[in-house]
Design an enzyme around this catalytic site. Structure first.
Site, PDB file in Angstrom:
ATOM      1  N   CYS A  21       0.855  -1.191   0.000  1.00 30.06           N
ATOM      2  CA  CYS A  21       0.000   0.000   0.000  1.00 30.06           C
ATOM      3  C   CYS A  21       0.892   1.242   0.000  1.00 30.06           C
ATOM      4  CB  CYS A  21      -0.938   0.015   1.207  1.00 30.06           C
ATOM      5  SG  CYS A  21      -0.087   0.188   2.781  1.00 30.06           S
ATOM      6  N   CYS A  24       3.293   1.729   2.880  1.00 31.94           N
ATOM      7  CA  CYS A  24       4.562   1.006   2.750  1.00 31.94           C
ATOM      8  C   CYS A  24       5.568   1.852   1.969  1.00 31.94           C
ATOM      9  CB  CYS A  24       4.342  -0.321   2.035  1.00 31.94           C
ATOM     10  SG  CYS A  24       3.198  -1.447   2.844  1.00 31.94           S
ATOM     11  N   ASP A 447      -0.903  20.251 -34.695  1.00 31.83           N
ATOM     12  CA  ASP A 447      -0.112  20.877 -35.757  1.00 31.83           C
ATOM     13  C   ASP A 447       0.424  19.860 -36.758  1.00 31.83           C
ATOM     14  OD1 ASP A 447       1.717  19.655 -34.136  1.00 31.83           O
ATOM     15  OD2 ASP A 447       3.228  21.221 -34.341  1.00 31.83           O
TER      16      ASP A 447
END
Length: 492
Positions: A21, A24, A447
């Site tokens: 997670c 951690c 472009d």
């Protein structure tokens, strides 16, 4: 000399194993930054630490030691792999299959438990013991990765999202065991009630069980982890697709004029190599012999081929659409334009956007705050004079409601998938802050014609000299161009 030495920082990429997670990742980051001369950023989604360090104050082995001291594992990248940029994290097939199997088995066991708990009409005599039989493997075996991670964090005096998940699941399961074996919940004929207001009868032993909570929470979070892993794997696949656009070997031209095929990683700068029609260029270089057209759309976005002749600079990964070319390599391996683009994408996935830094800061304090809040809830109800069972139920509820928190998971995963999907579609995103800033964009200006066209040429008209049949001229031109790989030749 000392002041100059401090600025000679080196960068290294460390793969981190064992993180589950964002908390951690935050702890690993704090451990690394605690070393002198080290500035580290740890990304949970890529499971990678980007570390700038002063070699006079810290060695790579010290960095690995700091990660292991935090309770996780790290490995130094192999020499010649660009510090880990060219390696995209991915769950192994065995790990992915094991996670999928854990999700499926847990879901199959949890569904009957959930239905029995939520539909009183289906609750037969002793149904609670069937629920215990089905839910226990989920709460123990299904949630085992969370329990292991929670214990590992506790050994290092820390708490992570897995701590909340483990505490919530175990609290619901153990409370249900207590209610079944020591309370009235195990009696025949027991039914689950649905009260709008909680009961505060302190004289009655507990008769409510939370087996459906223990099993359903485990299954849902396992499913979330699996979906998250799949998203990360797809993002990795996008970057791998970008890397695989490069050639795998090259036809090197020797001094004797003979060609020999060598792996692209053995191609040296200054070497001459041959590129035939339809082949990818193995490295950046300069054309020495031949004329052709190159499909450089994967680098430039322009679908129209680029005509090249002796003296033209060419980029590795582009496709030779015309004649035979002899190219002198100028940049090879990780120095090519394609490799640098891949590094940009990898860096974008590893970097942190402002919103992710905020999520990391919240996640770092979220877990201890929830645990403290659960303990405060328990104490508050006890002080208010409520029974131990009721107070414990309220405290467990706080843990159960908080434990599926996805705050630390969703943000880094979304950024990683966004940059990876962009690379797959030919859009290189320089950093996660670019994605975050797109919410303010209201106008897009393109472009390049190749960006909004198909990239396939078509024959519009045939102009012939007086006395020449149009169909005959087209037939003869088509015969000449039949074997050509050039876009114009294919159109004819």
């Amino acid at each position: 000399m000392g002041a100059a030495h401090e600025h000679e920082l080196r960068r290294i990429e460390l793969p981190i194993a064992g993180m589950t997670c964002a908390s951690c990742a935050s702890r690993v980051e704090r451990s690394l930054n605690g070393l002198g001369g080290v500035s580290a950023s740890v990304n949970y989604a890529t499971e990678r630490a980007t570390v700038d360090y002063d070699p006079g104050l810290a060695a790579p082995a010290d960095l690995v030691g700091a990660v292991r001291a935090a309770g996780y594992d790290a490995a130094l990248p192999e020499p010649g792999h660009g510090g880990g940029h060219e390696h995209v994290h991915d769950l192994s097939a065995a790990e992915s299959d094991a996670l999928a199997r854990r999700v499926l088995i847990s879901a199959a066991l949890s569904l009957p438990v959930l239905v029995l708990a939520m539909v009183p009409a289906l609750q037969f005599d002793d149904w609670q013991w069937l629920s215990l039989t089905l839910a226990s493997p989920v709460a123990v075996w299904g949630a085992w990765p969370f329990h292991v991670a929670a214990v590992r964090s506790a050994r290092h005096g820390a708490a992570t999202m897995d701590t909340l998940i483990s505490l919530g699941v175990l609290a619901a399961w153990l409370w249900s065991l207590y209610a079944l074996f020591l309370g009235h919940a195990g009696e025949p004929g027991m039914r689950m009630r649905f009260d709008l207001l909680p009961s505060t009868d302190r004289s009655r032993p507990p008769d409510e069980i939370y087996l459906e909570v223990a099993s359903a929470v485990t299954t849902l979070i396992l499913l979330g982890r699996f979906l998250e892993a799949r998203a990360r794997r797809r993002a990795g696949d996008a970057l791998r697709t970008l890397l695989e656009m490069g050639a795998r070997d090259a036809a090197v031209l020797g001094d004797d004029g003979r060609e020999r095929r060598v792996p692209v990683d053995r191609l040296a700068a200054g070497a001459l190599f041959v590129v035939r029609p339809g082949e990818r260029l193995a490295a950046d270089g300069v054309v020495q012999e031949g004329t052709s057209a190159l499909d450089a759309s994967m680098l430039t976005g322009e679908s129209a081929p680029v005509e090249v002749a002796p003296g033209s600079a060419v980029a590795g990964g582009t496709v030779n659409a015309g004649g035979r070319l002899v190219v002198r390599a100028t940049r090879v391996g990780s120095d090519t334009a394609l490799a640098r683009i891949a590094r940009l994408v990898a860096d974008a996935q590893a970097a942190k956007a402002p919103v992710q830094r905020l999520a990391d800061r919240v996640a770092a304090v979220f877990v201890p705050a929830v645990i403290a809040l659960a303990l405060a809830t328990l104490a508050a109800w006890l002080v208010a004079g409520e029974g131990t069972g009721f107070a414990f139920t309220a405290a467990v509820s706080v843990l159960i409601v908080a434990c599926p928190c996805a705050l630390g998971l969703a943000t880094p995963t979304a950024l990683m998938v966004g940059t990876g999907r962009g690379a797959q579609l030919g859009l290189v995103i320089r950093g996660p802050e670019v994605l975050e800033s797109t919410r303010r964009v209201d106008t897009i200006v393109l472009d390049k014609t190749g960006t909004v066209t198909t990239g396939r040429m078509g024959l519009v008209d045939v102009a012939v000299a007086a006395g020449t049949d149009r169909a005959t001229a087209l037939r003869l031109a088509g015969a000449v161009e039949r074997a050509s790989e050039h876009p114009i030749g294919r159109a004819i």
